[in-house]
Structure formats: structure tokens, C-alpha cells
Enzyme design. Structure first.
Site, PDB file in Angstrom:
ATOM      1  N   ASP A   1      -4.308   1.138   2.481  1.00  0.00           N
ATOM      2  CA  ASP A   1      -5.215  -0.008   2.531  1.00  0.00           C
ATOM      3  C   ASP A   1      -5.778  -0.307   1.135  1.00  0.00           C
ATOM      4  O   ASP A   1      -6.152   0.622   0.396  1.00  0.00           O
ATOM      5  CB  ASP A   1      -6.370   0.356   3.484  1.00  0.00           C
ATOM      6  CG  ASP A   1      -7.260  -0.820   3.817  1.00  0.00           C
ATOM      7  OD1 ASP A   1      -6.786  -1.762   4.454  1.00  0.00           O
ATOM      8  OD2 ASP A   1      -8.453  -0.792   3.429  1.00  0.00           O
TER       9      ASP A   1
ATOM     10  N   GLU B   1       6.721  16.931  -1.160  1.00  0.00           N
ATOM     11  CA  GLU B   1       6.677  18.313  -0.673  1.00  0.00           C
ATOM     12  C   GLU B   1       7.354  18.407   0.692  1.00  0.00           C
ATOM     13  O   GLU B   1       7.609  19.486   1.195  1.00  0.00           O
ATOM     14  CB  GLU B   1       5.216  18.781  -0.505  1.00  0.00           C
ATOM     15  CG  GLU B   1       4.486  19.007  -1.810  1.00  0.00           C
ATOM     16  CD  GLU B   1       2.981  19.150  -1.606  1.00  0.00           C
ATOM     17  OE1 GLU B   1       2.516  19.265  -0.449  1.00  0.00           O
ATOM     18  OE2 GLU B   1       2.266  19.134  -2.630  1.00  0.00           O
TER      19      GLU B   1
HETATM   20  C1  NOJ Z   1      -7.302  -4.569   4.540  1.00  0.00           C
HETATM   21  C2  NOJ Z   1      -7.206  -4.398   6.002  1.00  0.00           C
HETATM   22  O1  NOJ Z   1      -5.953  -4.827   6.438  1.00  0.00           O
HETATM   23  C3  NOJ Z   1      -8.357  -5.188   6.589  1.00  0.00           C
HETATM   24  O2  NOJ Z   1      -8.255  -5.273   7.980  1.00  0.00           O
HETATM   25  C4  NOJ Z   1      -9.641  -4.566   6.151  1.00  0.00           C
HETATM   26  O3  NOJ Z   1     -10.721  -5.377   6.588  1.00  0.00           O
HETATM   27  C5  NOJ Z   1      -9.730  -4.431   4.641  1.00  0.00           C
HETATM   28  N1  NOJ Z   1      -8.511  -3.966   4.057  1.00  0.00           N
HETATM   29  C6  NOJ Z   1     -10.816  -3.467   4.236  1.00  0.00           C
HETATM   30  O4  NOJ Z   1     -10.463  -2.163   4.567  1.00  0.00           O
END
Ligand code: NOJ
Length: 543
Positions: free
Chosen positions: A200, A253
Site C-alpha cells: 500500500d 529467503e
Molecule cells: C491505498 C488503498 O488502496 C486505499 O484504500 C487506502 O485508503 C489508502 N491507500 C491509504 O492506506
């Protein structure tokens, strides 16, 4: 070893997939119960959005504990059972890692709040003194991606940075302890058999916070390429790749090495670095999320991404929908607009789905054509739960039931992302269309019933059956990661060939065009004769 290079990955948003216990929220036992469905669909892997303990300030992207399952969604034992069940059907498992921020309930953040200014506990996050004589002004005028200020004040007067919701404090990735904790988490899930990680906000971890902090006005969007590469203080800095080089060592790993895919909103020329074999291996290409149903836009996006990926030796990815945007059947049914503008969809959501007018039928027809087009391309494809049912976005969730923090933080300027996160319909009726034995955590519209899995299961013309057929053919036909454009006399037609005689032709135009020679094996809508109708894709085998 490189199973992911051309894999079809199905994104599960766990809270809205299947609910086993009737509390209205999807759970891991719900996923377990639907493994036969996933296997019949013909996907190669699932990616699960966060299922970790969370107060859901941002749908689970506010993580309290990276190495556990939210009790509402199940237990680690359920997770292991789910993974074993998926593996038994040859479906790999990718989990979501959220390294840019924890939740404000994470033990580290609680510790930071209890600890004094300048303490090691605060140094895991980004705390700063405020401006002005009494520090009452935030350290900079930065704006959170969900709207409102990106700094929040704590009782002793200091401020902490949160690029998303205030419940999502940003971590300090210059802190060795933070780095080590995440490699512990990567090993924790890898040891449990997880095959890969979706990362993310992968472009946000390395920040330049040397004071004075740059004013918001000077901070151009790095996607536009308006800044010299890597110079934005918050996004896509070169130092971020040192982190992924460390992660790569952890991935390697394992046998086979664990896979990674970056969520990196960066200029396309910068994407290959995230996807490099020394880094995460793969990066999302979101260009189609922002494109119109238009031959020229698709042509440019396909050509650019394939050549970027080839230069770096990575494989590209194709994404039409995910949990953060308006579903593509709906986008293609709204009037076209400037590339990367989401104005029509935004307005349509705020109007409750009344304006501009949505053409539901043409939208779905184009979505089916787009699916066959992207599934024929080299690289991997990410599908989002519900698109295989041809679901449109749900625009009329009452404002008081909206869950997405982007709605409140933008003071209502955004409706938010709940419309693509409405729990799936499995049966034509029942308290939540078969999602679970009780009601669903977001209201489902009546039109979900006829689109349910059960309703589509045996209908040869259904979108679900089209997905199954397409994935089954793709398995048989997928070969080397290359393609050649075929000459076309019509600018509205894209026609390309893959090695082994597999060809794909899409007609984006308003009227029929002659079908090229070859044996038609699959079409996005029924086709008769030797004309390819408007908004249709055909797969052919060279004869
Ligand atoms: C991207 C994620 O896909 C989204 O759903 C989220 O709100 C933001 N990153 C923050 O983590």
C-alpha cells in the site's frame, strides 16, 4: 518461479465478499466457503485487502496489529485453513501490507502519545513542533489525501503527520526499528505460506522532512512529470528503493521467492523501478483506471506500459477496477472526459446516480469488451470482486451510512468509495442476497438480485460465464510475454496477435467493422456473421 508475471489475480475486499456468521461483515470463513467459486472462475491468485485488527477508520487500511486477524473476520487458524484450501485448488495468496502508516490504536502510537517529546517512541512516527509563538499552527500547510490538514495536534502541543486520515499516523521510515518490524511481518506471513504482498502507498515511505518544509503550493503532483524525478518531498523519492531492496532479500529467503506488487502512483517512467527484480518485482499500472473507453487512449497506454516493462525486464499489470474507484462498467457508461479527470464519476456519485446520465447497458457492454482486451495482453491482470458479475457502482448509499473517511474529511465534496465496496450478491433474494445470513454492512440495491452469482451461474450470456470462459481460454493460450500490433484501417479498432496464433480485436467505434480472418473462439457479446459490432471484442485463432 515467476508465477506472477502473467497471473490473473482476483482482489477480495474481505469485509464485503462473504459473511459466514451473519454479523453483516464478510470474514475469512466466508472466503473459505467460496473457494469452489474462486476455483471455478479460473483465477491464479487472490489478493486480500487488509483483514488485520482495525477500527475501520479507513476500511482496514488503518492497521492495529500487522500480525493478526481482526476478531470480527476470524482467527489466524481460519487464515491458515483458507490459505491451505486455496493452495489445494492451486490459487496463490497475496496479502496487503500497509507500511506508510499504522492506525492510531497501534501499540506504537499509543506509546508515542504517552511518551514525551523527542522520545524514541515518538521517533517511530513523524512528530514536529507547530509554528507560531505558541506552536498552534501546524508545521506546514500540507493537505491530507482525504482532505483537511495533514497534521493533527496531540495534547502536549506537538503535531504528527498523517497523509491520509488522522487515525493513520505516518511512520518514520528512517527509524531502523520500523524497518525491522516490517521485515518481521513479511516473514510472519511468508512463514504461514503467503505467496506475495501488495504494498500500500509504496511510493510514500521515504520522505524529505528537512525544515523548512516545502509549502503545499510548490508541491506538484509527481505523476504529471512536472517535477525533476525523485525530488518531491513526500512521494516517489529514490531512497524508497533501499527499503524494497531489503524486502527483496526477505522475499528471496523463500522458495519460490515471495512476490511483491507496488501500489505506486508515480509517473509511468518511474514505475519500472518499483517493479524491478531487485525491488518488489511488480507495480500496478493504473492508467486504465483513469482512461476513457477510447481506442487512442488504450493504444497509448498499452504501448507505453509494455515498452516500459520490457526495458526493465518486469511484467506489466492491467487494472480496470479496484476498491478505490468507480467500477469500470459505470465509468464506461458515463460521458467521456479528459484523461485522468474523474469529474463525471464524482458528480454522478454526489448526485446519487442521477447526473450525468448513466447508460447502464452500453457501460456493461464496453466493460465486457475491455475485459477480453486486457486478458489478451501480455502481463498480469488484476480483477476486482464483483466485476465478474458486471456490477455497476452503487451511487445512492444514503449520506448518513457512508463509511469512507474521504467523505467527511472532504466536507462532503467527495461521496467516497463505498459504492464499489457494497457486499456481493450471491443469490437472487434473502436478507443480503446470499452475502450472509443477516443484513449487509452497506445497503445493497434491489438490482443486485438479478446480477447475483446464482442468477448468472447457468446463463450462457451472463458476464460471469464470460469471465469463466475467458479465463479458461487464457490458460490454454497464454504464451511468451509479447504481442504484435496487426495493421488496421480503422482508428477505432485495436487488433493484436500473441505468439501461437491468438489474436484479439476490439471495436471501440459506433458501428460494425469487418472481422479479420481467423476462427472466432470467444466474443464479449454474441456475434453473428463476419462483422464485429460496436463496443465488442473478439478472440480469434489464426487459421
Ligand atoms: C491505498 C488503498 O488502496 C486505499 O484504500 C487506502 O485508503 C489508502 N491507500 C491509504 O492506506
Amino acid at each position: 518461479m515467476d508465477w506472477w508475471r502473467q497471473a490473473v489475480v482476483y482482489q477480495i475486499y474481505p469485509r464485503s465478499f462473504a459473511d459466514s456468521d451473519g454479523d453483516g461483515v464478510g470474514d475469512l470463513r466466508g472466503v473459505i466457503s467460496r473457494i469452489p467459486y474462486l476455483a471455478a472462475l479460473g483465477i491464479d491468485a487472490v489478493w486480500l485487502s487488509p483483514f488485520y485488527p482495525s477500527a475501520l477508520a479507513d476500511g482496514g487500511y488503518d492497521v492495529d496489529d500487522y500480525r493478526d486477524v481482526d476478531p470480527q473476520l476470524g482467527t489466524l487458524a481460519d487464515f491458515d485453513e483458507m490459505t491451505a484450501g486455496l493452495h489445494a485448488r492451486r490459487i496463490r495468496v497475496i496479502v496487503d501490507i500497509v507500511p506508510n502508516h499504522t492506525s492510531n490504536r497501534h501499540p506504537w502510537f499509543r506509546e508515542a502519545l504517552a511518551a514525551p517529546k523527542g522520545s524514541p517512541a515518538r521517533n517511530r512516527y513523524i512528530f514536529r513542533d507547530g509554528l507560531g509563538p505558541d506552536g498552534a499552527q501546524p508545521p506546514s500547510d500540507w493537505v491530507s489525501l482525504f482532505g483537511g490538514p495533514a497534521w493533527a495536534r496531540v495534547p502536549d502541543g506537538q503535531w504528527y503527520l498523517h497523509l491520509f486520515a488522522a487515525e493513520q499516523p505516518d511512520l518514520n521510515w528512517e527509524n531502523r526499528e520500523v524497518r525491522d518490524d516490517f521485515t518481521t511481518t513479511l516473514r510472519f506471513w511468508s512463514d504461514r505460506g503467503v505467496d506475495g504482498f501488495r504494498v500500500d502507498v509504496a511510493h510514500g515511505l521515504a520522505k524529505n522532512l528537512v525544515e523548512p518544509l516545502e509549502p503545499q503550493a510548490g508541491m506538484k503532483d509527481p505523476i504529471d512529470g512536472a517535477l525533476p524525478p525523485g525530488t518531491h518531498p513526500l512521494w516517489d523519492r529514490d531512497a524508497v528503493h533501499d527499503i524494497y531492496a531489503e524486502w527483496r532479500q526477505v522475499f528471496n529467503e523463500y522458495d519460490p521467492p515471495r512476490a511483491g506488487v507496488a501500489e505506486a502512483w508515480v509517473h509511468p517512467s518511474r514505475r519500472p523501478k518499483y517493479a524491478s527484480p531487485d525491488g518488489l518485482g511488480q507495480a500496478f499500472n493504473f492508467d486504465l483506471l483513469e482512461a476513457n473507453w477510447n481506442a487512442g487512449e488504450f493504444l497509448r497506454i498499452i504501448t507505453d506500459n509494455l515498452s516500459d516493462a520490457q526495458r526493465q525486464g518486469s511484467s506489466t499489470t492491467w487494472v480496470l477496477s479496484n476498491h478505490d474507484g468507480v467500477r469500470h462498467a459505470t465509468r464506461y457508461g458515463l460521458p467521456p472526459e479528459e484523461y485522468r479527470s474523474r469529474d463525471n464519476a464524482r458528480k454522478w456519485l454526489l448526485s446519487g446516480g442521477t447526473s450525468p446520465r448513466l447508460e447502464r447497458g452500453p457501460g456493461l457492454r464496453r466493460a465486457r469488451a475491455a475485459l477480453l482486451l486486457v486478458l489478451a495482453l501480455p502481463g498480469s491482470a488484476y480483477l476486482y470482486q464483483g466485476e465478474e458479475l458486471g456490477l455497476h457502482e452503487v451511487p445512492d448509499i444514503p449520506f448518513e451510512l457512508v463509511q469512507d473517511p474521504a467523505h467527511a474529511r472532504s466536507r462532503g465534496a467527495e461521496k467516497g468509495r463505498d459504492g464499489c465496496r457494497v457486499p456481493l450478491p450471491w443469490t437472487p433474494g434473502g436478507p443480503s442476497f446470499g452475502f450472509g445470513p443477516g443484513a449487509a454492512h452497506l445497503p445493497q440495491p434491489a438490482w443486485f438480485g438479478p446480477l447475483s452469482v446464482e442468477a448468472q451461474d447457468r446463463d450462457p450470456a451472463s458476464t460471469l460465464v464470460l469471465y469463466r470462459q475467458a479465463l479458461s481460454w487464457r490458460h490454454k493460450l497464454q504464451t511468451a510475454e509479447s504481442m504484435d500490433w496487426m495493421p488496421s484501417t480503422n482508428g477505432q479498432v485495436l487488433h493484436f496477435a500473441r505468439p501461437g496464433g491468438w489474436r484479439c480485436v476490439t471495436n471501440f467505434g459506433p458501428g460494425p467493422v469487418p472481422l479479420p480472418n481467423g476462427t472466432v473462439i470467444l466474443t464479449s457479446v454474441p456475434v453473428e456473421g463476419n462483422q464485429l459490432p460496436a463496443d465488442t471484442t473478439a478472440w480469434l485463432l489464426s487459421s
